[in-house]
Design an enzyme around this catalytic site. Structure first.
Site, PDB file in Angstrom:
ATOM      1  N   TYR A   1       1.446  -0.896   0.251  1.00  0.00           N
ATOM      2  CA  TYR A   1       0.172   0.272   0.160  1.00  0.00           C
ATOM      3  C   TYR A   1       0.748   1.535   0.457  1.00  0.00           C
ATOM      4  O   TYR A   1       1.850   1.335   0.660  1.00  0.00           O
ATOM      5  CB  TYR A   1      -0.378   0.144   1.635  1.00  0.00           C
ATOM      6  CG  TYR A   1      -2.162  -0.894   1.458  1.00  0.00           C
ATOM      7  CD1 TYR A   1      -2.846  -0.068   0.506  1.00  0.00           C
ATOM      8  CD2 TYR A   1      -2.151  -1.656   2.048  1.00  0.00           C
ATOM      9  CE1 TYR A   1      -4.519  -1.151   0.468  1.00  0.00           C
ATOM     10  CE2 TYR A   1      -3.444  -2.994   1.919  1.00  0.00           C
ATOM     11  CZ  TYR A   1      -4.555  -2.569   1.612  1.00  0.00           C
ATOM     12  OH  TYR A   1      -5.420  -3.313   1.657  1.00  0.00           O
TER      13      TYR A   1
ATOM     14  N   TYR B   1      -1.463  -9.952   0.242  1.00  0.00           N
ATOM     15  CA  TYR B   1      -0.001  -9.859   1.589  1.00  0.00           C
ATOM     16  C   TYR B   1      -0.339 -10.061   2.023  1.00  0.00           C
ATOM     17  O   TYR B   1      -1.035 -10.307   2.851  1.00  0.00           O
ATOM     18  CB  TYR B   1      -0.069  -7.752   0.621  1.00  0.00           C
ATOM     19  CG  TYR B   1      -0.872  -6.968   1.669  1.00  0.00           C
ATOM     20  CD1 TYR B   1      -1.546  -7.295   2.977  1.00  0.00           C
ATOM     21  CD2 TYR B   1      -2.057  -6.861   0.902  1.00  0.00           C
ATOM     22  CE1 TYR B   1      -2.505  -6.854   3.515  1.00  0.00           C
ATOM     23  CE2 TYR B   1      -3.515  -6.732   1.422  1.00  0.00           C
ATOM     24  CZ  TYR B   1      -3.182  -6.159   2.864  1.00  0.00           C
ATOM     25  OH  TYR B   1      -3.975  -5.671   3.189  1.00  0.00           O
TER      26      TYR B   1
ATOM     27  N   ARG C   1      -4.255 -12.589   3.332  1.00  0.00           N
ATOM     28  CA  ARG C   1      -4.813 -11.695   2.808  1.00  0.00           C
ATOM     29  C   ARG C   1      -4.770 -11.903   1.132  1.00  0.00           C
ATOM     30  O   ARG C   1      -4.489 -11.885   0.937  1.00  0.00           O
ATOM     31  CB  ARG C   1      -4.991  -9.773   2.458  1.00  0.00           C
ATOM     32  CG  ARG C   1      -5.118  -9.382   3.913  1.00  0.00           C
ATOM     33  CD  ARG C   1      -6.331  -9.921   4.602  1.00  0.00           C
ATOM     34  NE  ARG C   1      -7.990  -9.501   4.407  1.00  0.00           N
ATOM     35  CZ  ARG C   1      -8.602  -8.645   3.902  1.00  0.00           C
ATOM     36  NH1 ARG C   1      -7.695  -7.099   3.869  1.00  0.00           N
ATOM     37  NH2 ARG C   1      -9.243  -9.580   4.275  1.00  0.00           N
TER      38      ARG C   1
ATOM     39  N   HIS D   1      -7.810  -7.935  -2.585  1.00  0.00           N
ATOM     40  CA  HIS D   1      -8.841  -7.610  -2.859  1.00  0.00           C
ATOM     41  C   HIS D   1      -8.868  -6.162  -3.041  1.00  0.00           C
ATOM     42  O   HIS D   1      -7.890  -4.876  -2.920  1.00  0.00           O
ATOM     43  CB  HIS D   1      -9.147  -7.832  -1.533  1.00  0.00           C
ATOM     44  CG  HIS D   1      -8.270  -6.825  -0.132  1.00  0.00           C
ATOM     45  ND1 HIS D   1      -7.518  -7.924   0.403  1.00  0.00           N
ATOM     46  CD2 HIS D   1      -8.226  -5.616   0.119  1.00  0.00           C
ATOM     47  CE1 HIS D   1      -6.306  -7.124   0.880  1.00  0.00           C
ATOM     48  NE2 HIS D   1      -7.118  -5.627   1.196  1.00  0.00           N
TER      49      HIS D   1
ATOM     50  N   HIS E   1     -10.743  -2.200  -1.803  1.00  0.00           N
ATOM     51  CA  HIS E   1     -11.524  -1.933  -0.536  1.00  0.00           C
ATOM     52  C   HIS E   1     -12.719  -1.378  -1.022  1.00  0.00           C
ATOM     53  O   HIS E   1     -12.622  -0.001  -2.100  1.00  0.00           O
ATOM     54  CB  HIS E   1     -10.907  -1.014   0.630  1.00  0.00           C
ATOM     55  CG  HIS E   1     -10.535  -1.937   1.767  1.00  0.00           C
ATOM     56  ND1 HIS E   1     -10.626  -2.647   2.658  1.00  0.00           N
ATOM     57  CD2 HIS E   1      -8.802  -2.268   0.905  1.00  0.00           C
ATOM     58  CE1 HIS E   1      -9.132  -2.901   3.294  1.00  0.00           C
ATOM     59  NE2 HIS E   1      -8.154  -2.694   2.526  1.00  0.00           N
TER      60      HIS E   1
END
Lengths: 242, 206
Positions: A108, A147, A157, A160, A162
């Site tokens: 991120y 990640y 995870r 995905h 959000h």
């Protein structure tokens, strides 16, 4: 024209519970007292109104909205598209949809993310758009990477994106996550598996959409979102003063 | 088989996660991408009424403040009108009544400036005391939490408020009331939100 009434109550058994044992962070962040059930008043059936002036067309294109001229992010180019509907199956037009995600390596762009996968200099990782008159939205982005995160020592995870969606009322406000068809991490993820009903989990999985794919260019996934619906009968409790 | 009802199910909620700022407040995540970020001016420059500040912490069950939480606020203007087509009446130009608040990453303190809302029509002819609707999302919160912020200097209106009075336990009602103080001549209301434990805040299923 019948004035629309209250929203259908949220099906709390369809959503994840506040406390999910295997999602450790929820332990100290989950209220222990039951929620107090409120019938809708003006405070719940209203909500912020956004217009096309609030966003720019480039905001929906994550392939270019942070890229240097002539460059682009690394990763699998995808179109992520679908409709925002309510529980009555009606489209929700002119509503704000915001997304954020990791880059193709699972990193991120956030000052608090320290994962060792590199930041992509051409990828911001956020987008926003207003649905059209049919409730339709679309984004162009790269498929995010999986990640690791600190839950158990070895917890990953699934890929995905959000999603944040408004609807027309504060009672419809929703944040969720979109997963991708066929990802084997979905069934291992404590955050996903906090949702008790497997059918509800399926609702969060975007489907490969070959018809929306642009040949030789960008692959497509379809992700429809359903917000709470509302009654439209004449036989209402009085919602407002009179 | 009787007829099918054919309703859809609401999309299930998932946590906003620790990096919610990227999507909803990218400046706080550390980068500049949009022409304007939404939600940083709740009332706008033309709003009537008392200018106030609200401050607080969101505290978890261990007594520690959350540093990665995002709160959204939704309120009426000083006349008690929501900026929404289903609420008859006008609001001031630039008044949206909606805002976003994030915490300081080091201390967990949050705060925002707005105007004090007016009395709002409630159900069945009742009147609701001035209040701000709050929605709280963060890592570890699976479904966003709804609560209401009422004002300590509205004792009479609070005593008659149909939502406060729905809370059966009188001691818990205090968790919905922000405490007023003054700083440099401006009203500042303190509203700590306790997710769990002693004095757990009242949350609503709206």
């Amino acid at each position: 024209m019948v004035k629309p009434g209250e929203f259908y109550q949220r099906d709390r058994k369809w959503h994840p519970p506040a406390y999910a044992q295997n999602y450790k962070t929820s332990t100290s962040r989950s209220p222990k007292h039951p929620l107090i059930s409120l019938q809708n008043s003006m405070s719940e059936i209203t909500g912020p109104v956004f217009g096309h002036d609030d966003v720019d067309p480039i905001d929906r294109d994550l392939l270019s909205n942070f890229a240097k001229p002539g460059e682009g992010p690394i990763g699998e180019r995808i179109i992520l598209h679908g409709r925002v509907l309510d529980e009555n199956g009606r489209p929700v037009p002119n509503t704000l949809v915001e997304i954020w995600q990791a880059n193709a390596g699972g990193r991120y762009r956030h000052k608090k993310d320290t994962y060792l996968a590199p930041i992509d200099p051409n990828f911001g990782g956020c987008g926003r758009s207003i649905t059209d008159e049919n409730g339709y939205y679309y984004f162009r982005t790269v498929k995010p990477g999986a990640y690791p995160w600190r839950n158990w020592v070895n917890t990953w995870r699934p890929a995905h994106v959000h999603f944040s969606i408004f609807g027309t009322a504060f009672a419809q406000r929703l944040i969720t996550q979109c997963y991708f068809q066929g990802d084997p991490l979905i069934r291992l993820c404590p955050i996903v598996q906090a949702i008790p009903d497997p059918e509800a989990i399926e609702q969060l999985v975007a489907t490969l959409d070959m018809n929306a794919t642009i040949p030789l260019d960008t692959i497509a996934y379809k992700f429809d979102i359903v917000l709470r619906g509302r009654r439209s009968t004449l036989f209402e409790n009085r919602l407002e003063g009179n | 088989m009787p007829q099918e009802l054919n309703y859809l199910k609401e999309t299930p909620s998932q946590t906003a996660g620790p990096f919610v700022h990227i999507g909803l407040a990218p400046g706080a995540a550390g980068f500049d991408i949009y022409r304007t970020e939404l939600g940083w001016d709740i009332a706008g420059p033309n709003a009537k009424g008392d200018r106030i500040r609200i401050e607080g912490l969101v505290i978890d069950g261990t007594g520690n403040p959350l540093k990665d939480v995002l709160i959204e606020a939704w309120q009426a203007n000083a006349d008690g009108i929501y900026a929404h087509p289903e609420h008859a009446g006008e609001v001031e130009a630039g008044f949206r009544g909606w805002g976003r608040v994030i915490t300081d990453f080091e201390t967990g303190e949050w705060g925002f400036d707005t105007v004090k809302p007016g009395l709002v029509p409630g159900r069945s002819g009742m009147t609701m005391a001035p209040h701000i609707n709050l929605w709280i999302v963060a890592r570890g919160i699976n479904v966003g939490l709804n609560t209401r912020l009422y004002f300590s200097d509205e004792e009479r209106a609070n005593a008659a408020d149909p939502v406060i009075n729905l809370v059966e336990w009188e001691s818990r009602r205090q968790t919905l009331i922000a405490q007023r103080s003054e700083r440099d001549g401006q009203a500042v209301y303190r509203f700590d939100i306790r997710l769990q434990g002693e004095n757990e805040t009242v949350f609503f299923d709206i």
